[in-house]
Design an enzyme around this catalytic site. Structure first.
Site, PDB file in Angstrom:
ATOM      1  CD  GLN A 127      38.250  51.376  45.353  1.00 49.15           C
ATOM      2  OE1 GLN A 127      38.036  50.267  45.809  1.00 49.15           O
ATOM      3  NE2 GLN A 127      39.162  52.174  45.845  1.00 49.15           N
ATOM      4  N   GLY A 128      37.975  52.118  39.958  1.00 46.19           N
ATOM      5  CA  GLY A 128      39.042  52.116  38.948  1.00 46.19           C
ATOM      6  C   GLY A 128      40.200  52.976  39.419  1.00 46.19           C
ATOM      7  CB  SER A 130      45.575  49.574  40.578  1.00 47.92           C
ATOM      8  OG  SER A 130      45.624  49.642  41.969  1.00 47.92           O
ATOM      9  CB  SER A 162      36.966  44.094  43.700  1.00 46.54           C
ATOM     10  OG  SER A 162      38.270  44.172  44.210  1.00 46.54           O
ATOM     11  CD  GLU A 245      41.287  49.841  50.161  1.00 48.23           C
ATOM     12  OE1 GLU A 245      42.292  50.558  50.158  1.00 48.23           O
ATOM     13  OE2 GLU A 245      40.939  49.165  49.183  1.00 48.23           O
ATOM     14  CD  GLU A 378      57.126  45.344  50.504  1.00 48.06           C
ATOM     15  OE1 GLU A 378      55.951  45.379  50.063  1.00 48.06           O
ATOM     16  OE2 GLU A 378      57.644  44.307  50.935  1.00 48.06           O
TER      17      GLU A 378
END
Lengths: 395, 378
Positions: A127-128, A130, A162, A245, A378
């Site tokens: 997964q690209g 961030s 990952s 997720e 957060e």
């Protein structure tokens, strides 16, 4: 309210148990502590075996090789896998996140091309999402994709990927229009990781290992037919992936946590403290009891959430309490382990005095990541504040 | 598996919420808390007309015959409204004790009037040593009379009879009988009054042994945790509303993350306590082997969360939160009372430890040094 399994759920569970009894590999313990590079072929073979039994992607629709399992059945699946300590599947992101997104947004040709090889672990997915400057504020990502004929030319950097080192394909979120509001100009591309210009570097994390990679894209050409969903609708596609997720995968957590606390209680029985086993020390007892109670509450929250999602049809923002709950609990738990083990707690794998082969020092460090990965605490609190409680957006 | 409420459970919860909101708004709670007993005959009779006084008891006694999950829902709603008066003492506490220990004849004599709304009652447990373990009780019956003192007895001032837990049995004492002195204790929660009960050669009728108290105490404990959940929910609602409307620096304070994240934590704590309470209700109803553990988990979590949700709620209200006129402190006071009643979080953590940690090989070893298997019930 009825917390007993239904007939249907029981027969699903029993079918799985029967299958696992016959097919679960017996030698996983010999492999589990090896570096993942070494054990990866083993994990591929395990996934293929699961696929043969039609167990690799139980949540997927039947026509794509799944079982159209209900959320409760999916939860049972992950619980059973945790109960027998089954090895993980090689293509976990492909099966859990990206496959379902392709099924939801992909063209017929894309489904035909990609889905079977996700199931069979022939093609591993990463997964690209961030970027160095786009973490919590994902919509601010900058990786640029410019249309040139019938190809996009992609330039930029991704981080925290990952399976990047072994990935054949990547679900990549790129900016295709920088003239509109930031989440409106995004597009999802399905990218062959062997394309010229893709570079994968390991990212060393505070535990010393490299679970994640950095991806560098230099003039990488991606066929326009590999757009997933609509051009400039990538935000919705990406959000849909992120929703998966928080799916049924969490159902296995309480069994994993229980295994750890059971071990810690065993250690408390043989660890001396003030001349008595630590298990008899009132303070240690308080802390272990708090932790084991919270592990149960984590499960109760989860069961309630599954029932609510089943009734509503979609996961809601309330799921954020799950993420906060398990990640912060895991950190408190690891700290209790450290208190109990004293100086031994700091010893790393390989040290002859290390307890449980250094599992506790590793856990202490690794759990720092829990409140950051998959949405920081957060961000989760922002989600609850705004989307659940209706407070004004703080950002 | 279905961990949501059924349609009839939703209906009960909704109608209870509407009933309490209509009959017991904040102004009424405030009026009653200023009285000596926090009891209102008219409110009590409306409440019993709803069937709430017989909710979990058999229909042949005039009850409604619902289960413990339904009791949790009703108590949650009573907690949300900060219902004053002897509902917990009469129905949950005395009712459950009677159901657990009394003979069929005594159930007809004492529990049936409770179900019908004709009698109010309470249970006297604690003595000066404030131990919830019946083993630590000193008071005992001699020649059919009781002499001694009980403390922290809820709603004794409006009880028609008091169930007294003695060392050698469970007894009913008529509140008008000779040798009985009931005096108010002045304590934080103004909506559920506490009393000392002094007994001097007081005639007492034995209704059972202490052996079967555990289940009754577990039901009462879980119900208190449910009531705490309702209080937390109300505190959260009031606080979020305030955070949306109160402006400082030109913005609603709920926009600031320091405030918003505290609200998110209040939500997390409230929902988690609710999950634990519903599970405890279900485990009690099913007589599940982990019922006692589930009750302690619920009371442990709700006791701590009730207090922290109150802390956060008061803090977010700023100066307003410190005033008498703001309702949050009324819930905060009740939460303190409920926290200590039937054991606070520390008490229940030790109970969980003895139920969960002291299993297997270590039990024998702990027994050698005299650790009780379950400090709650011997």
């Amino acid at each position: 309210m009825d917390l007993n399994l239904t007939e249907e759920e029981l027969s699903f569970r029993d079918e799985l148990r029967t299958w696992l009894a016959a097919n679960l590999p017996k030698d996983w313990n010999e492999w589990r502590e090896k570096p993942i590079e070494e054990s990866f072929p083993y994990l591929r073979a395990w996934q293929r075996k699961l696929q043969e039994g039609c167990w690799a992607a139980v949540s997927w629709p039947k026509e794509f090789g799944g079982r159209s399992a209900t959320l409760m059945q999916q939860a049972i699946f992950w619980e059973e896998m945790a109960r027998v300590e089954a090895p993980p599947m090689a293509n976990s992101l492909g099966l859990g996140l990206i496959g379902p997104t392709i099924i939801a947004y992909g063209t017929e040709a894309q489904k035909l091309r990609f889905i079977p090889k996700i199931l069979s672990a022939e093609e591993i997915w990463c997964q690209g999402f961030s970027e160095p400057n786009a973490g919590s504020d994902l919509a601010g990502l900058q990786m640029e994709a410019v249309l040139d004929g019938n190809h996009y030319i992609v330039n930029g950097q991704k981080v925290w990927t990952s399976y990047g080192w072994v990935g054949n394909w990547c679900e990549l979120v790129v900016r295709t229009d920088s003239s509109v509001a930031k989440h409106k100009g995004l597009t999802v591309l399905l990218v062959d990781m062997k394309s010229p210009g893709v570079e994968v570097r390991p990212l060393r994390q505070m535990t010393g290992e490299s679970e994640f990679n950095e991806l560098f894209f230099r003039d990488v050409r991606v066929p326009a037919e590999n757009v997933l969903g609509k051009v400039n609708d990538g935000w919705n596609v990406a959000v849909s992936t992120l929703m998966y997720e928080r799916g049924s995968y969490g159902a296995r957590l309480h069994l994993i946590f229980k295994r750890y606390i059971t071990r810690l209680i065993e250690l408390a029985r043989i660890t001396p403290r003030n001349g008595r086993p630590a298990a008899e020390d009132p303070l240690i007892r308080q802390k272990l009891a708090q932790c084991s109670a919270e592990i149960e509450i984590m499960r109760f929250n989860q069961m309630r959430a599954f029932s609510r999602i089943t009734a509503a049809g979609v996961p809601g923002p309330e799921g954020s309490i799950q993420k906060i709950f398990w990640s912060e609990l895991n950190q408190r738990f690891q700290q209790i382990a450290q208190e109990l083990l004293g100086p031994y707690g700091q010893l790393l794998a390989g040290d002859p005095h290390a307890i449980d082969k250094g599992m506790w020092s590793y856990g202490y460090l690794r759990t720092r990541g829990n409140t950051i990965e998959a949405g920081t605490s957060e961000v989760q609190r922002n989600i609850i504040g705004h989307f659940v409680l209706g407070l004004p957006r703080s950002y | 598996m279905q961990f949501g409420l059924s349609e009839s459970q939703e209906f009960l919860k909704d109608s209870a919420r509407k009933f309490f909101a209509g009959e017991c708004p904040s102004a009424e709670t405030r009026r009653l808390m200023e009285t000596d007993t926090a009891y209102d005959a008219a409110l009590w009779s409306k409440l019993t007309d709803q069937g709430y006084s017989g909710i979990i008891f058999p229909e042949e006694l005039g009850g409604v015959g619902l289960g413990n999950v339904e009791l949790m829902l009703l108590m949650e709603e009573a907690g949300r409204a900060l219902l004053p008066g002897p509902f917990f003492s009469t129905v949950v506490l005395a009712g459950s004790v009677l159901e657990a220990v009394a003979s069929a004849a005594n159930k007809n004599k004492y529990l049936a009037p409770i179900c019908r709304g004709e009698a109010r009652a309470t249970v006297a447990i604690l003595e000066a040593n404030t131990s919830w373990n019946p083993r630590d009780i000193h008071l005992s019956v001699t020649n059919g009379t009781l002499t001694g003192e009980k403390l922290f007895v809820t709603d004794a001032g409006v009880a028609d009879f008091i169930i007294v837990i003695a060392r050698n049995g469970v007894f009913v004492v008529d509140s008008k009988t000779r040798g009985l002195k009931i005096s108010p204790m002045s304590s934080m929660d103004l909506t559920r009054k506490l009393y000392t009960v002094e007994l001097a050669d007081t005639p007492a009728e034995e209704i059972g042994t202490t052996a079967n108290l555990a289940r009754a105490f577990d039901i009462a404990t879980a119900a208190l945790a449910a009531e705490l959940v309702g209080g937390m929910q109300r505190t959260l609602d009031i606080t979020v509303e305030y955070a949306k409307t109160r402006k400082q620096f030109g913005k609603p304070i709920g926009m600031f993350q320091a405030v918003q994240h505290q609200c998110a934590d209040m939500y997390l704590e409230t929902e988690s306590a609710r999950s634990a309470v519903y599970y405890a209700g279900w485990a009690l109803e099913e007589n599940s082997p982990d019922a006692a553990t589930a009750v302690s988990i619920a009371k442990m979590y709700a006791s701590d969360a009730g207090r922290t949700v109150g802390n956060r709620g008061i803090q977010i209200h700023g100066g307003m939160g410190f005033t008498w006129e703001n309702d949050v402190h009324l819930y905060y006071r009740r939460a303190k009372g409920s926290e200590t009643t039937f054991g606070d979080a520390t008490f229940h953590r030790e109970r969980i430890a003895s139920l969960v940690i002291d299993s297997g090989s270590v039990t024998a070893k702990s027994a050698q040094i005299g650790r009780p298997k379950d400090p709650f019930h011997e």
